[in-house]
Motif scaffolding. Sequence first.
Motif, mmCIF file in Angstrom:
data_model
loop_
_atom_site.group_PDB
_atom_site.id
_atom_site.type_symbol
_atom_site.label_atom_id
_atom_site.label_comp_id
_atom_site.label_asym_id
_atom_site.label_seq_id
_atom_site.Cartn_x
_atom_site.Cartn_y
_atom_site.Cartn_z
ATOM 1 N N ILE A 70 1.558 -1.131 -0.199
ATOM 2 C CA ILE A 70 -0.097 -0.260 0.581
ATOM 3 C C ILE A 70 0.687 1.294 0.224
ATOM 4 O O ILE A 70 0.750 2.200 -0.489
ATOM 5 C CB ILE A 70 -1.000 0.124 1.139
ATOM 6 N N PRO A 71 2.245 1.174 0.341
ATOM 7 C CA PRO A 71 2.484 2.784 0.918
ATOM 8 C C PRO A 71 3.416 2.956 -0.469
ATOM 9 O O PRO A 71 3.958 3.743 -0.291
ATOM 10 C CB PRO A 71 3.997 2.138 1.841
ATOM 11 N N LEU A 72 3.751 1.634 -0.954
ATOM 12 C CA LEU A 72 4.082 1.860 -3.024
ATOM 13 C C LEU A 72 3.381 2.370 -3.530
ATOM 14 O O LEU A 72 3.374 3.330 -4.239
ATOM 15 C CB LEU A 72 5.484 0.611 -3.031
ATOM 16 N N LEU A 73 1.977 1.615 -3.732
ATOM 17 C CA LEU A 73 0.428 1.237 -4.674
ATOM 18 C C LEU A 73 0.062 3.889 -4.604
ATOM 19 O O LEU A 73 -0.230 3.927 -5.740
ATOM 20 C CB LEU A 73 -0.421 0.838 -4.375
ATOM 21 N N VAL A 74 0.548 3.685 -3.592
ATOM 22 C CA VAL A 74 -0.769 5.134 -3.126
ATOM 23 C C VAL A 74 0.281 6.715 -3.187
ATOM 24 O O VAL A 74 -0.312 7.047 -4.033
ATOM 25 C CB VAL A 74 -0.813 5.667 -1.804
ATOM 26 N N VAL A 75 1.392 6.210 -4.040
ATOM 27 C CA VAL A 75 2.619 6.937 -4.172
ATOM 28 C C VAL A 75 1.879 7.716 -5.714
ATOM 29 O O VAL A 75 1.732 8.570 -6.160
ATOM 30 C CB VAL A 75 3.984 6.628 -4.084
ATOM 31 N N PHE A 76 2.092 7.382 -6.477
ATOM 32 C CA PHE A 76 2.094 7.191 -7.743
ATOM 33 C C PHE A 76 0.857 8.146 -8.973
ATOM 34 O O PHE A 76 1.147 9.195 -9.455
ATOM 35 C CB PHE A 76 1.962 5.888 -9.037
ATOM 36 N N PRO A 77 -0.767 7.747 -8.326
ATOM 37 C CA PRO A 77 -1.478 8.741 -8.684
ATOM 38 C C PRO A 77 -1.178 10.682 -8.191
ATOM 39 O O PRO A 77 -1.298 10.703 -9.309
ATOM 40 C CB PRO A 77 -2.295 8.211 -7.930
ATOM 41 N N LYS A 105 -3.296 20.371 -2.199
ATOM 42 C CA LYS A 105 -2.055 19.117 -2.125
ATOM 43 C C LYS A 105 -2.242 18.198 -1.249
ATOM 44 O O LYS A 105 -2.216 16.713 -1.901
ATOM 45 C CB LYS A 105 -0.964 19.918 -2.382
ATOM 46 N N TYR A 106 -2.214 18.314 0.251
ATOM 47 C CA TYR A 106 -2.177 17.579 1.324
ATOM 48 C C TYR A 106 -3.697 16.710 0.815
ATOM 49 O O TYR A 106 -4.329 15.490 1.128
ATOM 50 C CB TYR A 106 -2.429 18.495 2.801
ATOM 51 N N LEU A 107 -4.671 17.876 0.994
ATOM 52 C CA LEU A 107 -6.166 17.117 1.112
ATOM 53 C C LEU A 107 -6.844 16.193 -0.345
ATOM 54 O O LEU A 107 -7.107 15.399 -0.456
ATOM 55 C CB LEU A 107 -7.444 18.373 1.158
ATOM 56 N N ILE A 108 -6.054 16.597 -2.108
ATOM 57 C CA ILE A 108 -6.030 15.553 -2.735
ATOM 58 C C ILE A 108 -5.207 14.702 -2.657
ATOM 59 O O ILE A 108 -5.731 13.744 -2.983
ATOM 60 C CB ILE A 108 -5.984 16.599 -4.041
ATOM 61 N N CYS A 109 -4.000 14.593 -2.126
ATOM 62 C CA CYS A 109 -3.312 13.389 -1.882
ATOM 63 C C CYS A 109 -3.824 12.486 -0.847
ATOM 64 O O CYS A 109 -3.336 10.871 -1.395
ATOM 65 C CB CYS A 109 -1.597 13.888 -1.154
ATOM 66 N N PHE A 110 -4.275 13.000 0.250
ATOM 67 C CA PHE A 110 -5.402 11.676 0.735
ATOM 68 C C PHE A 110 -6.472 11.426 0.087
ATOM 69 O O PHE A 110 -6.898 10.300 0.177
ATOM 70 C CB PHE A 110 -5.334 12.667 2.145
ATOM 71 N N LEU A 111 -7.200 12.210 -0.322
ATOM 72 C CA LEU A 111 -8.359 11.586 -1.443
ATOM 73 C C LEU A 111 -7.905 10.597 -2.163
ATOM 74 O O LEU A 111 -8.695 9.567 -2.356
ATOM 75 C CB LEU A 111 -8.790 12.411 -1.996
ATOM 76 N N SER A 112 -6.846 10.643 -3.294
ATOM 77 C CA SER A 112 -5.638 9.972 -4.277
ATOM 78 C C SER A 112 -5.287 8.691 -3.297
ATOM 79 O O SER A 112 -6.022 7.395 -3.812
ATOM 80 C CB SER A 112 -5.103 10.653 -4.608
ATOM 81 N N GLY A 113 -5.228 8.354 -2.521
ATOM 82 C CA GLY A 113 -4.795 6.953 -1.472
ATOM 83 C C GLY A 113 -6.115 6.431 -1.716
ATOM 84 O O GLY A 113 -6.309 4.991 -1.183
ATOM 85 N N LEU A 115 -8.979 7.013 -2.489
ATOM 86 C CA LEU A 115 -10.092 6.254 -3.209
ATOM 87 C C LEU A 115 -9.593 5.440 -4.165
ATOM 88 O O LEU A 115 -9.777 4.737 -4.945
ATOM 89 C CB LEU A 115 -10.367 7.669 -4.102
ATOM 90 N N LEU A 116 -8.046 5.242 -4.070
ATOM 91 C CA LEU A 116 -7.414 4.429 -5.062
ATOM 92 C C LEU A 116 -7.978 2.554 -4.507
ATOM 93 O O LEU A 116 -8.095 1.747 -4.659
ATOM 94 C CB LEU A 116 -6.099 4.376 -5.097
ATOM 95 N N LEU A 117 -7.940 2.393 -2.815
ATOM 96 C CA LEU A 117 -8.214 1.541 -2.568
ATOM 97 C C LEU A 117 -10.101 0.855 -2.368
ATOM 98 O O LEU A 117 -9.612 0.017 -2.187
ATOM 99 C CB LEU A 117 -7.161 1.479 -1.198
ATOM 100 N N ALA A 177 -12.689 1.613 5.378
ATOM 101 C CA ALA A 177 -12.450 3.055 5.568
ATOM 102 C C ALA A 177 -10.801 2.464 5.306
ATOM 103 O O ALA A 177 -9.998 3.418 5.887
ATOM 104 C CB ALA A 177 -13.527 3.252 5.930
ATOM 105 N N ILE A 178 -10.756 2.023 7.299
ATOM 106 C CA ILE A 178 -8.890 1.745 7.772
ATOM 107 C C ILE A 178 -7.858 1.561 6.681
ATOM 108 O O ILE A 178 -7.118 2.390 6.860
ATOM 109 C CB ILE A 178 -9.250 0.973 8.673
ATOM 110 N N VAL A 179 -8.052 0.820 5.833
ATOM 111 C CA VAL A 179 -7.847 0.170 5.225
ATOM 112 C C VAL A 179 -6.602 1.426 4.223
ATOM 113 O O VAL A 179 -6.345 1.641 4.019
ATOM 114 C CB VAL A 179 -7.179 -0.687 4.086
ATOM 115 N N SER A 180 -8.682 1.994 3.672
ATOM 116 C CA SER A 180 -8.209 3.276 2.365
ATOM 117 C C SER A 180 -7.275 4.614 3.356
ATOM 118 O O SER A 180 -6.793 4.983 3.105
ATOM 119 C CB SER A 180 -9.754 2.747 2.238
ATOM 120 N N THR A 181 -8.042 4.921 5.078
ATOM 121 C CA THR A 181 -6.946 5.720 5.230
ATOM 122 C C THR A 181 -5.398 5.670 6.181
ATOM 123 O O THR A 181 -5.063 6.609 5.240
ATOM 124 C CB THR A 181 -7.687 6.006 6.714
#
Length: 273
Positions: A70-77, A105-113, A115-117, A177-181
């Motif tokens: 997960i820490p690797l996958l969510v970085v790319f978007p 930037k921080y809000l959309i970074c969180f949202l991207s990670g 939603l991706l999960l 929600a916990i995994v996605s957060t």
Amino acid sequence: MLQTLKKDVYLLLHKKIFLIMLIILTLLFSYISLRDITDVYTKGYSYQHHFIIGSDYLKISFKNGLFNLIPLLVVFPFADTWLSERNMTDVVFTRVNKKNFFTSKYLICFLSGFLLLFIPLLISFLSEILMLDLHTNQMTMFTYIAAENNFKELESTFTFYQLYATHPYIYILVFFAIVSTYGGLCAMLAFSISLICKQKVLTYIAVFFLSFIPNILFSFLNDPYGKWYFQALISPYNTNAKLSVWVYFVFLLMFLLIDFVLFKIYARRDPFE
């Protein structure tokens, strides 16, 4: 602030890497969850069968591998957006308020990670509900791990076992929600690292390697504290961990504190005016 958010949301939704990863993860999660749907001996209700809680070897292996990646996958978007935008000549940073720019930037970074999960997890779960729960399904009401009418066994097996016993569907959604957060927080941390590190490669892999530090540190502790590392905290199946909601709040504050410290380091070194 609203205009900055709209711009960043537009960038996220038009990033091919985000859409491609979303589709791939949705198909992969659905396949892993539904692959043995025709096996009469492993049928159950959807909340018993999804890979996040299923206990056959493939599902456990896939879940463990996913939680580590997960820490690797969510970085790319989106997390590398700062490194790309700082070198763009067509972006007028002087017309953007500093606070609004980085908050967005921080809000959309969180949202991207997040939603991706969350979207793939939710779609895969809905597909199981469609296949199992909307048909006459009088299969066993026992999970592979613990009898659902044995509260003592449930307590030693599942985190928040009371919720699982009384509202299993909500229980699954809570852990989605916990995994996605966790994914969203990792994306935010990667963005914070990008502020002080100009190398994209390091931005991509830093959070992935940092996520293993708690695994090593907590491995020296006895239970239940030995089970309080990231990959275990986001798993419903966490034997003898004896977790409370406060443990999750502490780790949330830890992530936010690290982000704050990294941002302050950036602001002192390279103030954005």
